[in-house]
Design a protein around this motif. Structure first.
Motif, PDB file in Angstrom:
ATOM      1  N   LEU A 121      -3.172  -2.348   4.528  1.00 30.85           N
ATOM      2  CA  LEU A 121      -3.603  -1.034   4.058  1.00 30.85           C
ATOM      3  C   LEU A 121      -2.619   0.057   4.470  1.00 30.85           C
ATOM      4  O   LEU A 121      -2.486   1.072   3.784  1.00 30.85           O
ATOM      5  N   SER A 122      -1.929  -0.154   5.572  1.00 33.75           N
ATOM      6  CA  SER A 122      -0.883   0.786   5.988  1.00 33.75           C
ATOM      7  C   SER A 122       0.277   0.748   4.987  1.00 33.75           C
ATOM      8  O   SER A 122       0.811   1.797   4.607  1.00 33.75           O
ATOM      9  N   ARG A 123       0.667  -0.450   4.544  1.00 33.35           N
ATOM     10  CA  ARG A 123       1.735  -0.574   3.544  1.00 33.35           C
ATOM     11  C   ARG A 123       1.329   0.076   2.228  1.00 33.35           C
ATOM     12  O   ARG A 123       2.166   0.618   1.512  1.00 33.35           O
ATOM     13  N   GLU A 124       0.040   0.009   1.902  1.00 34.67           N
ATOM     14  CA  GLU A 124      -0.452   0.573   0.645  1.00 34.67           C
ATOM     15  C   GLU A 124      -0.640   2.086   0.717  1.00 34.67           C
ATOM     16  O   GLU A 124      -0.856   2.727  -0.314  1.00 34.67           O
ATOM     17  N   GLY A 125      -0.608   2.661   1.926  1.00 33.57           N
ATOM     18  CA  GLY A 125      -0.733   4.105   2.068  1.00 33.57           C
ATOM     19  C   GLY A 125      -2.122   4.606   2.428  1.00 33.57           C
ATOM     20  O   GLY A 125      -2.322   5.816   2.564  1.00 33.57           O
ATOM     21  N   PHE A 126      -3.081   3.693   2.616  1.00 32.76           N
ATOM     22  CA  PHE A 126      -4.442   4.118   2.940  1.00 32.76           C
ATOM     23  C   PHE A 126      -4.629   4.401   4.430  1.00 32.76           C
ATOM     24  O   PHE A 126      -5.535   5.143   4.811  1.00 32.76           O
ATOM     25  N   VAL A 127      -3.810   3.795   5.256  1.00 34.43           N
ATOM     26  CA  VAL A 127      -4.000   3.849   6.709  1.00 34.43           C
ATOM     27  C   VAL A 127      -2.690   4.224   7.375  1.00 34.43           C
ATOM     28  O   VAL A 127      -1.612   3.802   6.931  1.00 34.43           O
ATOM     29  N   VAL A 143      -7.421   6.664   9.060  1.00 33.99           N
ATOM     30  CA  VAL A 143      -7.349   6.863   7.611  1.00 33.99           C
ATOM     31  C   VAL A 143      -6.291   7.919   7.314  1.00 33.99           C
ATOM     32  O   VAL A 143      -6.251   8.971   7.953  1.00 33.99           O
ATOM     33  N   ALA A 144      -5.418   7.636   6.354  1.00 30.88           N
ATOM     34  CA  ALA A 144      -4.310   8.538   6.033  1.00 30.88           C
ATOM     35  C   ALA A 144      -4.823   9.869   5.486  1.00 30.88           C
ATOM     36  O   ALA A 144      -5.851   9.928   4.804  1.00 30.88           O
ATOM     37  N   GLU A 145      -4.096  10.915   5.808  1.00 25.76           N
ATOM     38  CA  GLU A 145      -4.429  12.246   5.318  1.00 25.76           C
ATOM     39  C   GLU A 145      -4.096  12.355   3.828  1.00 25.76           C
ATOM     40  O   GLU A 145      -3.296  11.585   3.292  1.00 25.76           O
ATOM     41  N   SER A 171      -5.889   2.888  -7.049  1.00 30.29           N
ATOM     42  CA  SER A 171      -6.908   2.950  -5.998  1.00 30.29           C
ATOM     43  C   SER A 171      -6.695   4.161  -5.103  1.00 30.29           C
ATOM     44  O   SER A 171      -7.641   4.861  -4.736  1.00 30.29           O
ATOM     45  N   GLU A 172      -5.441   4.416  -4.752  1.00 35.27           N
ATOM     46  CA  GLU A 172      -5.170   5.567  -3.893  1.00 35.27           C
ATOM     47  C   GLU A 172      -5.419   6.876  -4.647  1.00 35.27           C
ATOM     48  O   GLU A 172      -5.945   7.846  -4.085  1.00 35.27           O
ATOM     49  N   LEU A 173      -5.069   6.898  -5.932  1.00 34.65           N
ATOM     50  CA  LEU A 173      -5.341   8.088  -6.729  1.00 34.65           C
ATOM     51  C   LEU A 173      -6.845   8.349  -6.830  1.00 34.65           C
ATOM     52  O   LEU A 173      -7.296   9.498  -6.755  1.00 34.65           O
TER      53      LEU A 173
END
Length: 268
Positions: free
Chosen positions: A64-70, A80-82, A169-171
């Motif tokens: 999830l860190s690689r995906e930008g969520f964490v 959780v990412a800002e 998903s991130e959007l």
């Protein structure tokens, strides 16, 4: 030394299924807003909730860190990412580029796609206005994101399709957190879904790319406007994004004007 064979060349990964499941559950909770930006994700708590060991949780958080969520921070662990303007803009820049590439593959010969690729898009376009008028805004957004993903999938670009869905998903998380409102839902659906489908069905790459880039720049500006402290007028990244879209439209117009002249000059 053991010589690799078909039976021992691949090492078993017994926790893969558990880590994928954990990543999916945590990602869904972040997208839905159950975990807010800055919330700590404690491995022990997550493991207890999901009834797995801490190792799959650790792997899930890395993914999830690689995906930008964490974000993994020193002395704080995973949080959780800002949501900030640069992150929103990056997502839209990537989705804009992937979509443009997909449209060029889909309409490479200047003709409409074959019926097998066009039919699912037609079905989605037919439902778009109904979702916008009769459904909730969340339904409209999900339908729109699925339509975009199906365009990329119709291009046959498998890696681009998988990455595009990840970005979706991130959007969706950004949209949920910032509580964006679409004042003219029917107009948006007609312009950005039905209009885009019509351009694809006509084999009109120029029109399709123009609608696509307008859609991406409009979506980015709406979300970024809801982030405190953001000023698009002063953001060089934003200028590059919008200038690239403007250059595309100019290049397409020049190409369209010069095409008849090239054809004429090639005639005997």
């Amino acid at each position: 030394m053991l010589k690799p064979t078909r039976r021992n060349v691949l090492a078993p990964q017994t926790t893969m299924e558990s880590s994928e499941y954990a990543a999916g559950q945590i990602r869904d909770a972040i997208v839905a807003g159950f975990y807010k930006p800055g919330d700590r994700l404690v491995e022990m708590d997550l493991a207890a909730q999901l009834n797995v060991s801490r190792h799959p949780i650790r792997e899930a958080l890395r993914r999830l860190s690689r995906e930008g969520f964490v974000d993994v921070r020193p002395n704080r662990g995973a949080v959780v990412a800002e949501v900030d303007a640069p992150s929103i803009l990056e997502i839209y820049e990537l989705r804009s580029a992937i979509g443009s590439q997909a449209l060029r593959h889909l309409l490479a010969d200047g003709k409409p796609p074959v019926s097998g690729r066009l039919k699912p898009l037609a079905h989605m376009a037919q439902k778009a206005v109904a979702f916008a008028v009769k459904g909730s805004q969340a339904d409209m957004v999900r339908h729109d994101l699925e339509f975009q993903a199906m365009i990329v999938e119709a291009s046959g670009l498998r890696r681009a399709s998988a990455f595009f869905r990840e970005l979706g998903s991130e959007l969706q998380r950004f949209i949920n957190l910032l509580r964006i409102e679409y004042p003219d839902r029917a107009g948006t659906a007609k312009r950005e879904v039905v209009g885009l489908y019509d351009a694809i069905a006509a084999g009109d790459l120029k029109a399709a790319e123009t609608i696509w880039h307008d859609k991406m720049t409009t979506g980015a500006s709406r979300l970024i406007a809801l982030v405190s402290g953001s000023d698009l007028a002063k953001d060089p990244q934003w200028r590059m994004f919008t200038e690239a879209a403007a250059r595309l439209e100019t290049d397409q117009a020049v190409a369209a004007e010069s095409a008849p002249r090239r054809k004429a000059s090639a005639s005997p």
